[in-house]
Design a protein around this motif. Structure first.
Motif, PDB file in Angstrom:
ATOM      1  N   UNK A   8     -23.955  -5.608  32.675  1.00 45.69           N
ATOM      2  CA  UNK A   8     -22.822  -4.909  32.943  1.00 45.69           C
ATOM      3  C   UNK A   8     -22.708  -3.144  32.582  1.00 45.69           C
ATOM      4  N   UNK A   9     -21.566  -2.486  33.049  1.00 47.72           N
ATOM      5  CA  UNK A   9     -21.753  -1.261  32.967  1.00 47.72           C
ATOM      6  C   UNK A   9     -21.035  -0.553  31.374  1.00 47.72           C
ATOM      7  N   UNK A  10     -20.011  -1.157  31.861  1.00 48.86           N
ATOM      8  CA  UNK A  10     -19.357  -0.467  30.148  1.00 48.86           C
ATOM      9  C   UNK A  10     -19.460  -1.551  28.479  1.00 48.86           C
ATOM     10  N   UNK A  11     -19.273  -1.106  27.705  1.00 50.53           N
ATOM     11  CA  UNK A  11     -19.932  -2.176  26.395  1.00 50.53           C
ATOM     12  C   UNK A  11     -18.601  -3.001  26.201  1.00 50.53           C
ATOM     13  N   UNK A  12     -17.308  -2.935  27.108  1.00 50.08           N
ATOM     14  CA  UNK A  12     -15.638  -3.183  26.942  1.00 50.08           C
ATOM     15  C   UNK A  12     -15.808  -4.559  27.881  1.00 50.08           C
ATOM     16  N   UNK A  13     -15.594  -5.622  27.562  1.00 51.00           N
ATOM     17  CA  UNK A  13     -14.961  -6.639  28.366  1.00 51.00           C
ATOM     18  C   UNK A  13     -14.058  -6.282  28.951  1.00 51.00           C
ATOM     19  N   UNK A  14     -13.411  -7.211  30.146  1.00 49.25           N
ATOM     20  CA  UNK A  14     -12.459  -7.644  30.425  1.00 49.25           C
ATOM     21  C   UNK A  14     -11.356  -8.522  30.044  1.00 49.25           C
ATOM     22  N   UNK A  15     -10.412  -8.595  29.468  1.00 49.01           N
ATOM     23  CA  UNK A  15      -9.740  -9.815  29.359  1.00 49.01           C
ATOM     24  C   UNK A  15      -8.957 -10.630  30.069  1.00 49.01           C
ATOM     25  N   UNK A  16      -8.562 -11.290  29.630  1.00 49.74           N
ATOM     26  CA  UNK A  16      -7.394 -12.057  30.680  1.00 49.74           C
ATOM     27  C   UNK A  16      -6.051 -11.909  30.545  1.00 49.74           C
ATOM     28  N   UNK A  17      -5.833 -10.949  29.519  1.00 46.88           N
ATOM     29  CA  UNK A  17      -4.773 -10.424  28.437  1.00 46.88           C
ATOM     30  C   UNK A  17      -3.684 -10.030  30.249  1.00 46.88           C
ATOM     31  N   UNK A  18      -2.175  -9.562  30.360  1.00 45.69           N
ATOM     32  CA  UNK A  18      -2.050  -9.076  31.284  1.00 45.69           C
ATOM     33  C   UNK A  18      -0.843  -7.720  30.826  1.00 45.69           C
ATOM     34  N   UNK A  19      -0.436  -7.156  31.147  1.00 42.05           N
ATOM     35  CA  UNK A  19       0.516  -5.737  31.378  1.00 42.05           C
ATOM     36  C   UNK A  19       0.874  -5.983  32.489  1.00 42.05           C
ATOM     37  N   UNK A  20       2.316  -5.541  31.879  1.00 40.60           N
ATOM     38  CA  UNK A  20       3.309  -5.403  33.097  1.00 40.60           C
ATOM     39  C   UNK A  20       3.910  -4.006  33.210  1.00 40.60           C
ATOM     40  N   UNK A  21       4.316  -3.256  34.052  1.00 35.81           N
ATOM     41  CA  UNK A  21       5.627  -2.455  33.864  1.00 35.81           C
ATOM     42  C   UNK A  21       6.301  -2.058  34.496  1.00 35.81           C
ATOM     43  N   UNK A  22       7.535  -3.308  34.526  1.00 36.55           N
ATOM     44  CA  UNK A  22       8.039  -3.270  35.544  1.00 36.55           C
ATOM     45  C   UNK A  22       9.202  -1.816  35.821  1.00 36.55           C
ATOM     46  N   UNK A  23       9.883  -2.071  37.163  1.00 35.93           N
ATOM     47  CA  UNK A  23      10.230  -1.154  37.780  1.00 35.93           C
ATOM     48  C   UNK A  23      11.030  -0.452  36.678  1.00 35.93           C
ATOM     49  N   UNK A  24      12.292   0.585  36.999  1.00 36.66           N
ATOM     50  CA  UNK A  24      12.781   1.325  36.130  1.00 36.66           C
ATOM     51  C   UNK A  24      12.152   2.091  34.801  1.00 36.66           C
ATOM     52  N   UNK A  25      11.090   1.526  34.963  1.00 35.34           N
ATOM     53  CA  UNK A  25      10.343   1.608  33.377  1.00 35.34           C
ATOM     54  C   UNK A  25       9.534   2.834  33.094  1.00 35.34           C
ATOM     55  N   UNK A  26       9.525   4.024  32.527  1.00 36.90           N
ATOM     56  CA  UNK A  26       9.213   5.252  32.847  1.00 36.90           C
ATOM     57  C   UNK A  26       8.166   5.867  31.379  1.00 36.90           C
ATOM     58  N   UNK A  27       7.119   5.345  31.572  1.00 36.07           N
ATOM     59  CA  UNK A  27       6.086   5.658  30.004  1.00 36.07           C
ATOM     60  C   UNK A  27       5.127   7.681  30.751  1.00 36.07           C
ATOM     61  N   UNK A  28       5.342   8.642  29.292  1.00 34.53           N
ATOM     62  CA  UNK A  28       4.415   9.146  29.847  1.00 34.53           C
ATOM     63  C   UNK A  28       3.426   9.199  28.435  1.00 34.53           C
ATOM     64  N   UNK A  29       2.188   9.974  28.782  1.00 38.30           N
ATOM     65  CA  UNK A  29       0.961   9.564  28.115  1.00 38.30           C
ATOM     66  C   UNK A  29      -0.176   8.630  28.179  1.00 38.30           C
ATOM     67  N   UNK A  30      -0.618   8.262  27.869  1.00 40.00           N
ATOM     68  CA  UNK A  30      -2.211   7.470  27.992  1.00 40.00           C
ATOM     69  C   UNK A  30      -2.043   5.906  28.046  1.00 40.00           C
ATOM     70  N   UNK A  31      -3.118   5.382  27.937  1.00 37.50           N
ATOM     71  CA  UNK A  31      -2.387   3.408  28.788  1.00 37.50           C
ATOM     72  C   UNK A  31      -4.367   3.623  28.104  1.00 37.50           C
ATOM     73  N   UNK A  32      -4.366   2.671  27.399  1.00 39.32           N
ATOM     74  CA  UNK A  32      -6.241   2.129  27.485  1.00 39.32           C
ATOM     75  C   UNK A  32      -5.670   0.403  27.229  1.00 39.32           C
ATOM     76  N   UNK A  33      -6.207  -0.486  27.814  1.00 38.00           N
ATOM     77  CA  UNK A  33      -6.270  -1.732  27.478  1.00 38.00           C
ATOM     78  C   UNK A  33      -7.409  -2.649  28.172  1.00 38.00           C
TER      79      UNK A  33
END
Length: 156
Positions: A8-33
């Motif tokens: 493994x290259x990273x210490x962070x393991x991917x999870x099965x959690x899903x994140x969805x940003x729907x059409x019409x949604x606008x976000x400003x800022x940093x996102x980490x998951x």
């Protein structure tokens, strides 16, 4: 007998959690998951995940994307770091800088970016050396190359 390349290259393991940003949604800022992302809206900022990111046809990312695998159908402008496979679908529009392990481009996709292929490990000096007098990358076609070659002084 077997190499340790698949460690493994990273210490962070991917999870099965899903994140969805729907059409019409606008976000400003940093996102980490640690989970998978599906983006059909607009993000202005940085997105970081050790998992996969899918940018839908209506999706837009303006900023930095760092992930293991990415499947782009929408618009991306900025810096893209994909340790695995980057797939550009026929509707994709990508501008900026790309560092990628593997690249797949469908006919019709637009790629206006500097691209560095690597094995997933960060390397120093990723920017390509610029030629004297070059202020920006130039697109060439065959006739332009022939014209420039004929304009060069011949050495005997």
């Amino acid at each position: 007998m077997f190499s340790e390349k698949k460690a493994k290259k990273n210490n962070v393991e991917p999870s099965s959690a899903q994140n969805r940003i729907n059409e019409g949604t606008k976000l400003k800022g940093d996102i980490s998951s640690t989970g998978f992302f599906r983006i059909d809206g607009t993000i202005e900022g940085n997105v970081h995940t050790p998992s996969k990111v899918v940018l839908g046809k209506t999706g837009v990312i303006l900023g930095t994307l760092s992930c293991e695998n990415a499947d782009l159908e929408g618009k991306f402008e900025g810096s893209l770091q994909v340790s695995g496979t980057l797939t550009l679908r026929s509707t994709a529009l990508v501008e900026g800088e790309i560092v990628v392990g593997k690249l797949s481009v469908e006919p019709g996709a637009v790629l206006n970016a500097s691209c560095v292929m690597q094995d997933g490990t960060p390397k120093a000096g990723l920017n390509a050396p610029k030629l004297p007098g070059d202020s920006q990358p130039r697109l060439f076609n065959k006739q332009q190359k022939i014209k420039e070659a004929s304009a060069l002084p011949k050495s005997d």
